[in-house]
Every structure is written in C-alpha cells, then in structure tokens.
Design a protein around this motif. Structure first.
Motif: not given
Length: 184
Positions: A1-21
């Motif tokens: 079984m894998s371990r879930l990884v949760v990525l969070a951070g403040p607005t405009a930090v680039g979460k979506g950009t990092v995940v798309r890449a």
C-alpha cells in the motif's frame, strides 16, 4: 500500500503549476480529482478536471462520508476530495498526491494522519505578492483578502512534515516527485 502525499500551501504559491508539470514529467503519480458544485468552465472535462456534481449529490457525498475533505469556497461553491478513488489507488500501491488548501489538509490529517504532508512555500513574501498581482485575475479587494489568508497559511508551515520552496519550477517538481516516490 502506498502512502498518501498531501500538497498544500498559500494562495498564488504555484500549487497548480507544480502539479501540472508533475503530471507531465511523472504520469505514474496519480493526482486526485476533486468534486465541485460549480459549473464547468469552457474546456473542462467531467472526471478529468473535476467531478461536477449537483448540490444534492454533494450533500449526499458528505452525509455518506465519501469525501476525505471538503470546503465551501466563495460562499456558494463547494469542493471536496472523493475518498474512494484515493483509497483504491493507495491499495493498488500507486503513488498518490492530493493538491488541496490548508483547511483541506487539516481535515485529511484528522482522517489519515499517516499521510505525508508537504508545504509548498514561496521563496519570499515579496515573490508571493508579485505572483498574485501578476495573475491579474483578482480585484484589489480580492487580492488583499487572499494576501491576508496567505499570511495565516504561511504561519501553518510547522504543521507539515516537509517543506518545498517553489523558487524554481523544475526543482520544486523534482522535490515533490521525490517525496511522493519515497513516501511508500
């Protein structure tokens, strides 16, 4: 079984950009798809960008415990992470990543404390402000509200297991990929 990884951070930090890449460079890492009560935007595909559900269906999902986390955003829209697909992928041993806000990360921590919680941080406050202003998608009042929220979100960094500074996209993507890969 894998371990879930949760990525969070403040607005405009680039979460979506990092995940798309990350999706491009590491298609073996599964990224959860959220459910939302908002209508699809042009080009969005149900089940790929979001699961678009009615208010009644969202209420049913909440009542049935089918969401790992959920929140109301901007008063009338709700977003949440369906539990079933996450648990299925983890049981299969698939590396899994959730990209969510701080409120959602806290909810996941309450229900899945063994997950790895990764905070995506800006290189500086000034850079975070520059990124938010540079998007040009918010009014001045909205920017001020988001920046006030970002100050609170940045103060939560100690709640996380790891911190990745998003000062260089390739480096941030590689660091997140490494954490997901070694979270097993």
């Amino acid at each position: 079984m894998s371990r879930l990884v949760v990525l969070a951070g403040p607005t405009a930090v680039g979460k979506g950009t990092v995940v798309r890449a990350l999706r491009v460079s590491r298609p073996d890492i599964w990224v959860s798809v959220s459910a939302t009560t908002r209508s699809p935007r042009p080009g969005e595909v149900d089940g790929e960008h979001y699961f678009f559900v009615s208010d009644d269906e969202f209420d049913r999902m909440v009542a049935a415990g089918e969401l790992l986390e959920w929140a109301s955003v901007h008063g009338d829209r709700r977003y949440g992470t369906p539990r079933g697909p996450v648990e299925e992928r983890l049981a299969q041993g698939t590396p899994c990543l959730l990209e969510i806000d701080l409120q959602g990360a806290r909810q996941v921590k309450a229900s899945m404390p063994d997950a790895l919680f990764v905070f995506l941080a800006p290189p500086s406050w000034e850079e975070l402000v520059r990124r938010l202003v540079g998007r040009g998608t918010e009014t001045e009042a909205e920017r001020e509200r988001r920046l006030a929220t970002a100050r609170d979100e940045l103060a939560a960094v100690e709640e996380f297991d790891e911190t990745v500074v998003n000062d260089d996209l390739d480096r941030a993507v590689a660091a997140v990929a490494h954490l997901v890969e070694h979270a097993r």
